[in-house]
Design a protein around this motif. Structure first.
Motif, PDB file in Angstrom:
ATOM      1  N   GLY A   1       0.786  -1.222   0.000  1.00 46.23           N
ATOM      2  CA  GLY A   1       0.000   0.000   0.000  1.00 46.23           C
ATOM      3  C   GLY A   1       0.818   1.272   0.000  1.00 46.23           C
ATOM      4  N   TRP A   2       2.125   1.196   0.207  1.00 49.86           N
ATOM      5  CA  TRP A   2       2.929   2.415   0.241  1.00 49.86           C
ATOM      6  C   TRP A   2       3.268   2.855  -1.182  1.00 49.86           C
ATOM      7  N   PRO A   3       2.985   4.128  -1.542  1.00 46.44           N
ATOM      8  CA  PRO A   3       3.226   4.584  -2.912  1.00 46.44           C
ATOM      9  C   PRO A   3       4.707   4.754  -3.205  1.00 46.44           C
ATOM     10  N   ALA A   4       5.061   4.701  -4.477  1.00 41.17           N
ATOM     11  CA  ALA A   4       6.453   4.928  -4.870  1.00 41.17           C
ATOM     12  C   ALA A   4       6.886   6.338  -4.500  1.00 41.17           C
ATOM     13  N   CYS A   5       5.933   7.288  -4.567  1.00 37.40           N
ATOM     14  CA  CYS A   5       6.221   8.674  -4.166  1.00 37.40           C
ATOM     15  C   CYS A   5       5.067   9.204  -3.326  1.00 37.40           C
ATOM     16  N   PHE A   6       5.361   9.564  -2.094  1.00 33.67           N
ATOM     17  CA  PHE A   6       4.362  10.088  -1.158  1.00 33.67           C
ATOM     18  C   PHE A   6       4.406  11.608  -1.263  1.00 33.67           C
TER      19      PHE A   6
ATOM     20  N   VAL B   1       7.819   3.624   8.370  1.00 34.54           N
ATOM     21  CA  VAL B   1       7.806   2.851   7.129  1.00 34.54           C
ATOM     22  C   VAL B   1       9.127   2.143   6.887  1.00 34.54           C
ATOM     23  N   ILE B   2      10.200   2.907   6.914  1.00 35.40           N
ATOM     24  CA  ILE B   2      11.485   2.349   6.533  1.00 35.40           C
ATOM     25  C   ILE B   2      11.968   1.312   7.545  1.00 35.40           C
TER      26      ILE B   2
ATOM     27  N   ASP C   1      15.007  -3.562  -0.463  1.00 33.81           N
ATOM     28  CA  ASP C   1      15.372  -3.095  -1.800  1.00 33.81           C
ATOM     29  C   ASP C   1      14.493  -1.949  -2.286  1.00 33.81           C
ATOM     30  N   ILE C   2      13.576  -1.493  -1.449  1.00 34.62           N
ATOM     31  CA  ILE C   2      12.704  -0.397  -1.834  1.00 34.62           C
ATOM     32  C   ILE C   2      13.384   0.935  -1.504  1.00 34.62           C
ATOM     33  N   ASP C   3      13.296   1.879  -2.434  1.00 33.98           N
ATOM     34  CA  ASP C   3      13.879   3.200  -2.227  1.00 33.98           C
ATOM     35  C   ASP C   3      12.759   4.242  -2.326  1.00 33.98           C
ATOM     36  N   PRO C   4      11.933   4.369  -1.290  1.00 31.07           N
ATOM     37  CA  PRO C   4      10.754   5.230  -1.358  1.00 31.07           C
ATOM     38  C   PRO C   4      11.141   6.702  -1.400  1.00 31.07           C
TER      39      PRO C   4
ATOM     40  N   VAL D   1      13.393  30.816   1.811  1.00 29.68           N
ATOM     41  CA  VAL D   1      13.029  29.435   2.157  1.00 29.68           C
ATOM     42  C   VAL D   1      13.914  28.437   1.413  1.00 29.68           C
ATOM     43  N   LEU D   2      14.058  28.632   0.124  1.00 29.16           N
ATOM     44  CA  LEU D   2      14.782  27.660  -0.698  1.00 29.16           C
ATOM     45  C   LEU D   2      16.275  27.671  -0.421  1.00 29.16           C
ATOM     46  N   LYS D   3      16.800  28.770   0.121  1.00 25.37           N
ATOM     47  CA  LYS D   3      18.210  28.788   0.509  1.00 25.37           C
ATOM     48  C   LYS D   3      18.500  27.786   1.627  1.00 25.37           C
ATOM     49  N   ASP D   4      17.472  27.479   2.421  1.00 27.90           N
ATOM     50  CA  ASP D   4      17.653  26.548   3.539  1.00 27.90           C
ATOM     51  C   ASP D   4      17.502  25.088   3.125  1.00 27.90           C
ATOM     52  N   VAL D   5      17.043  24.837   1.912  1.00 33.02           N
ATOM     53  CA  VAL D   5      16.749  23.467   1.494  1.00 33.02           C
ATOM     54  C   VAL D   5      17.996  22.586   1.426  1.00 33.02           C
ATOM     55  N   PRO D   6      19.139  23.045   0.886  1.00 34.29           N
ATOM     56  CA  PRO D   6      20.324  22.168   0.889  1.00 34.29           C
ATOM     57  C   PRO D   6      20.726  21.714   2.289  1.00 34.29           C
ATOM     58  N   THR D   7      20.660  22.631   3.269  1.00 32.95           N
ATOM     59  CA  THR D   7      20.955  22.249   4.656  1.00 32.95           C
ATOM     60  C   THR D   7      19.946  21.225   5.154  1.00 32.95           C
ATOM     61  N   PHE D   8      18.700  21.423   4.787  1.00 32.40           N
ATOM     62  CA  PHE D   8      17.628  20.491   5.148  1.00 32.40           C
ATOM     63  C   PHE D   8      17.911  19.102   4.573  1.00 32.40           C
ATOM     64  N   TYR D   9      18.337  19.044   3.318  1.00 34.20           N
ATOM     65  CA  TYR D   9      18.684  17.760   2.706  1.00 34.20           C
ATOM     66  C   TYR D   9      19.810  17.067   3.468  1.00 34.20           C
ATOM     67  N   ASN D  10      20.817  17.848   3.850  1.00 30.56           N
ATOM     68  CA  ASN D  10      21.956  17.278   4.577  1.00 30.56           C
ATOM     69  C   ASN D  10      21.536  16.690   5.918  1.00 30.56           C
ATOM     70  N   GLN D  11      20.607  17.384   6.588  1.00 29.82           N
ATOM     71  CA  GLN D  11      20.141  16.920   7.890  1.00 29.82           C
ATOM     72  C   GLN D  11      19.401  15.596   7.795  1.00 29.82           C
ATOM     73  N   HIS D  12      18.829  15.320   6.646  1.00 30.18           N
ATOM     74  CA  HIS D  12      18.046  14.091   6.466  1.00 30.18           C
ATOM     75  C   HIS D  12      18.732  13.114   5.523  1.00 30.18           C
ATOM     76  N   SER D  13      20.024  13.303   5.310  1.00 32.71           N
ATOM     77  CA  SER D  13      20.742  12.470   4.345  1.00 32.71           C
ATOM     78  C   SER D  13      20.871  11.018   4.789  1.00 32.71           C
ATOM     79  N   LYS D  14      20.787  10.774   6.100  1.00 31.99           N
ATOM     80  CA  LYS D  14      20.919   9.403   6.597  1.00 31.99           C
ATOM     81  C   LYS D  14      19.610   8.622   6.514  1.00 31.99           C
ATOM     82  N   ASN D  15      18.510   9.329   6.287  1.00 32.69           N
ATOM     83  CA  ASN D  15      17.230   8.641   6.114  1.00 32.69           C
ATOM     84  C   ASN D  15      17.214   7.892   4.778  1.00 32.69           C
ATOM     85  N   LYS D  16      16.603   6.731   4.790  1.00 30.69           N
ATOM     86  CA  LYS D  16      16.460   6.014   3.531  1.00 30.69           C
ATOM     87  C   LYS D  16      15.400   6.672   2.650  1.00 30.69           C
ATOM     88  N   LEU D  17      14.481   7.382   3.280  1.00 31.83           N
ATOM     89  CA  LEU D  17      13.420   8.065   2.555  1.00 31.83           C
ATOM     90  C   LEU D  17      13.999   9.270   1.816  1.00 31.83           C
ATOM     91  N   ARG D  18      13.991   9.238   0.497  1.00 31.44           N
ATOM     92  CA  ARG D  18      14.515  10.344  -0.296  1.00 31.44           C
ATOM     93  C   ARG D  18      13.478  11.447  -0.413  1.00 31.44           C
TER      94      ARG D  18
END
Length: 386
Positions: free
Chosen positions: A58-63, A91-92, A99-102, A119-136
């Motif tokens: 039931g989990w979508p490929a992209c939430f 979920v993860i 083998d799922i990369d949600p 807002v968008l200037k902060d997004v790269p830092t936000f990505y780095n903070q969540h880089s260890k999550n399997k959820l992309r």
């Protein structure tokens, strides 16, 4: 007043008077509502796991998630972080195959006047903070009013909005001549002013629900946090909305000094409505697109002393400091509207007077902001009707 063109937080950037530096109230509200949000997201995940209509239980490929009225500053990505972390844990760690990369797609929505560049200037830092999550995660901006369609039909799984839906699409029609000396529902406002504001909110909130029904998938969920009020019948109270009464009084002081024209004051009314929880409940039930899962309320002190338990700031025990704090965060919200109507020259003087009135008020009253938490689910039978 063209609300969509003048409603923005004050001003872009991180200056002393900016919304970014005066949004502690909103941060406290987000923090206090976190358990409610986490519980709802966890329920979404479990509901999808029970579904067999899509891959991986039931989990979508992209939430797909949207934060409606995201604003700018340090709070903007806080809610999205909570959503991502909760999904990642639920979920993860517990439910998907290795083998799922949600993926999760996040839309940050606000009016075009919002400081999206900040807002968008902060997004790269936000990505780095969540880089260890399997959820992309993929974040993008979506400019436009939530009182119109924003997304394709049945494209969203989850929507969130915090402290935005009190803003109306417009000031109610025909109230200027009858609401003299007030900027909202004031102590001297006739009963039809309250009626006009209530009807405009009912129209706007019903339209908001209808539009989100069109955009959300079957069983899609929304968590909404609204500025509310604790008194069901505001006209029965001597002062149900003191924070706006005191701003109107401050403007009257400037009228007395000859700095503001009385006609300008009489023609200014806030595009704002703070509902009672029962009004929200009735609108959701009457509009019919969503089922009401949960509705709660909580309060936050005007002087934001809850911040001490969050490790934010210092407890404020001095009324003068409290008055300035309240004045600053109200100014950060309404200054652009006031400048549009009254001009910029009066603003500093206005909020000096306002701070004094707030200080005096807090010497005699333990005033609180009321927040309404709502969790709703799109009804399956409305999937084709919306």
């Amino acid at each position: 007043m063209d609300v969509a063109s003048v409603l923005c937080m004050n001003p872009p950037g991180d200056g002393k008077k900016s919304y970014a530096n005066n949004s502690l109230l909103q941060r406290i509200v987000i923090s206090k509502s976190k358990p409610f949000l986490v519980e709802t997201i966890s329920n979404v995940v479990r509901s999808m796991r029970r579904s067999s209509s899509s891959i991986n239980g039931g989990w979508p490929a992209c939430f797909r998630v949207v934060d409606l009225g995201c604003s700018s500053g340090p709070n903007t990505l806080q809610v999205i972080s909570e959503i991502i972390d909760t999904i990642n844990d639920e979920v993860i760690c517990n439910q998907l195959e290795e083998d799922i990369d949600p993926e999760i797609q996040v839309f940050l929505n606000d009016l075009p006047t919002n400081d999206f560049n900040g807002v968008l200037k902060d997004v790269p830092t936000f990505y780095n903070q969540h880089s260890k999550n399997k959820l992309r995660c993929f974040v993008s901006a979506s400019a436009g009013s939530f009182y119109g369609r924003l997304f394709p039909r049945e494209s969203l799984h989850f929507a969130h909005s915090s402290y935005c839906l009190h803003w109306l699409s417009k000031v109610p029609d025909g109230i200027d001549e009858e609401n003299r000396g007030n900027i909202y529902i004031g102590k001297s406002s006739p009963p039809n002013i309250y009626k006009a504001y209530k009807e405009q909110f009912e129209k706007d909130f019903s339209n908001f629900l209808k539009l989100r029904c069109e955009e959300m998938k079957a069983r899609g969920r929304m968590v909404l946090i609204l500025v509310g009020r604790s008194i069901l019948h505001p006209l029965a109270s001597k002062s149900c909305f003191p924070i706006w009464d005191l701003l109107a009084t401050s403007l009257m002081d400037l009228v007395a000094e000859g700095l503001v024209k009385e006609d300008d004051l009489d023609s200014f009314n806030m595009p704002y409505y703070s509902p009672h929880e029962e009004e929200v409940r009735k609108i959701v039930e009457k509009e019919g697109s969503f089922s009401l899962d949960k509705l709660e309320t909580f309060e936050v002190n005007w002087n934001l002393r809850e911040a001490i338990t969050m490790g934010e700031g210092t407890f404020v025990s001095n009324e003068n400091q409290s008055g300035q704090i309240v004045s600053n965060y109200i100014r950060a919200i309404v200054e652009p509207m006031l400048i549009h109507h009254f001009g910029e020259a009066i603003i500093d003087k206005l909020f000096e007077i306002y701070s004094d009135h707030i200080t005096e008020h807090l010497c005699f009253h333990d005033s609180k902001h009321t927040s309404i938490l709502v969790s709703i689910t799109k009804k399956v039978e409305n999937t084709k009707k919306c």
